[in-house]
Design a protein around this motif. Structure first.
Motif, PDB file in Angstrom:
ATOM      1  N   LEU A 114       0.875  -1.083  -0.118  1.00 57.88           N
ATOM      2  CA  LEU A 114      -0.011   0.030  -0.043  1.00 57.88           C
ATOM      3  C   LEU A 114       0.794   1.185   0.119  1.00 57.88           C
ATOM      4  CD1 LEU A 114      -2.786  -1.035   2.492  1.00 57.88           C
ATOM      5  CD2 LEU A 114      -2.907  -0.956   0.165  1.00 57.88           C
ATOM      6  N   LEU A 168       1.383   2.649  -3.473  1.00 59.96           N
ATOM      7  CA  LEU A 168       0.260   3.268  -4.240  1.00 59.96           C
ATOM      8  C   LEU A 168       0.158   4.749  -3.967  1.00 59.96           C
ATOM      9  CD1 LEU A 168      -2.414   0.232  -3.639  1.00 59.96           C
ATOM     10  CD2 LEU A 168      -1.154   0.682  -5.689  1.00 59.96           C
ATOM     11  N   THR A 169      -0.503   5.235  -5.201  1.00 57.24           N
ATOM     12  CA  THR A 169      -1.018   6.827  -4.896  1.00 57.24           C
ATOM     13  C   THR A 169      -2.567   6.910  -5.123  1.00 57.24           C
ATOM     14  OG1 THR A 169      -0.330   6.917  -7.521  1.00 57.24           O
ATOM     15  CG2 THR A 169       1.369   7.670  -5.911  1.00 57.24           C
ATOM     16  N   PRO A 170      -3.023   6.866  -4.195  1.00 54.68           N
ATOM     17  CA  PRO A 170      -4.675   6.892  -4.132  1.00 54.68           C
ATOM     18  C   PRO A 170      -5.192   8.203  -4.831  1.00 54.68           C
ATOM     19  CG  PRO A 170      -3.990   7.307  -2.049  1.00 54.68           C
ATOM     20  CD  PRO A 170      -2.668   6.978  -2.917  1.00 54.68           C
ATOM     21  N   GLY A 199      -6.921  10.917  -0.491  1.00 55.97           N
ATOM     22  CA  GLY A 199      -7.276   9.509  -0.870  1.00 55.97           C
ATOM     23  C   GLY A 199      -6.810   8.681   0.201  1.00 55.97           C
ATOM     24  N   CYS A 228      -5.909   4.131   0.748  1.00 58.27           N
ATOM     25  CA  CYS A 228      -6.059   2.704   0.169  1.00 58.27           C
ATOM     26  C   CYS A 228      -5.917   1.786   1.461  1.00 58.27           C
ATOM     27  CB  CYS A 228      -5.004   2.377  -0.673  1.00 58.27           C
ATOM     28  SG  CYS A 228      -5.175   3.250  -2.340  1.00 58.27           S
ATOM     29  N   GLU A 229      -6.604   0.585   1.380  1.00 63.98           N
ATOM     30  CA  GLU A 229      -6.541  -0.164   2.434  1.00 63.98           C
ATOM     31  C   GLU A 229      -6.927  -1.638   1.747  1.00 63.98           C
ATOM     32  OE1 GLU A 229     -10.563  -0.276   4.846  1.00 63.98           O
ATOM     33  OE2 GLU A 229      -9.115   1.496   5.167  1.00 63.98           O
ATOM     34  N   LEU A 275      -8.702  -4.350  -2.823  1.00 63.88           N
ATOM     35  CA  LEU A 275      -8.366  -2.864  -2.918  1.00 63.88           C
ATOM     36  C   LEU A 275      -9.463  -1.943  -2.620  1.00 63.88           C
ATOM     37  CD1 LEU A 275      -5.690  -1.064  -2.596  1.00 63.88           C
ATOM     38  CD2 LEU A 275      -6.316  -0.517  -4.981  1.00 63.88           C
ATOM     39  N   VAL A 281     -10.450   1.932  -1.904  1.00 61.18           N
ATOM     40  CA  VAL A 281      -9.718   3.361  -2.234  1.00 61.18           C
ATOM     41  C   VAL A 281     -10.980   4.188  -1.675  1.00 61.18           C
ATOM     42  CG1 VAL A 281      -8.989   4.950  -3.911  1.00 61.18           C
ATOM     43  CG2 VAL A 281      -8.431   2.687  -4.331  1.00 61.18           C
ATOM     44  N   ARG A 282     -10.579   4.976  -0.759  1.00 62.22           N
ATOM     45  CA  ARG A 282     -11.410   6.140  -0.168  1.00 62.22           C
ATOM     46  C   ARG A 282     -10.861   7.397  -0.557  1.00 62.22           C
ATOM     47  NH1 ARG A 282     -14.131   2.918   3.408  1.00 62.22           N
ATOM     48  NH2 ARG A 282     -13.199   1.096   4.399  1.00 62.22           N
ATOM     49  N   GLY A 283     -11.838   8.136  -1.359  1.00 66.21           N
ATOM     50  CA  GLY A 283     -11.383   9.623  -1.358  1.00 66.21           C
ATOM     51  C   GLY A 283     -12.197  10.466  -0.388  1.00 66.21           C
ATOM     52  N   ARG A 321     -12.126  -2.634  -5.581  1.00 69.51           N
ATOM     53  CA  ARG A 321     -11.602  -3.022  -6.711  1.00 69.51           C
ATOM     54  C   ARG A 321     -11.281  -4.594  -6.534  1.00 69.51           C
ATOM     55  NH1 ARG A 321      -7.659   1.900  -8.057  1.00 69.51           N
ATOM     56  NH2 ARG A 321      -9.185   3.329  -8.353  1.00 69.51           N
TER      57      ARG A 321
END
Length: 80
Positions: A28, A31-33, A37, A39-40, A47, A49-51, A59
């Motif tokens: 994690l 990653l670049t959310p 954002g 990621c978890e 995956l 993704v919370r923005g 995903r």
């Protein structure tokens, strides 16, 4: 091949010594959310993704593994 094997063995050793949470943190961190954002990984390896201000986007790991990103669907061979 040797480089891949070394990285795989390091990951397996880390998993055995420290558990999957350490592997997930390492993954994690790469990653670049996006803006604001986070990621978890959920319990199934999906995956999440919370923005900022948006609903979480999930995903699917299963769907991602079903179609390899390196495979060209038109030719059936590697992408160029």
């Amino acid at each position: 091949l040797a480089s891949f094997a070394r990285h795989l063995m390091v990951a397996v050793d880390t998993w055995q010594a420290s558990g999957f949470a350490e592997i997930a943190r390492s993954y994690l961190a790469r990653l670049t959310p996006g803006r604001g954002g986070a990621c978890e990984l959920d319990g199934s390896g999906n995956l999440v993704v919370r923005g900022s201000g948006k609903a979480a986007e999930r995903r699917s790991l299963r769907a991602a593994l079903a179609q390899p990103s390196w495979l060209d669907p038109k030719t059936g061979g590697p992408r160029r």
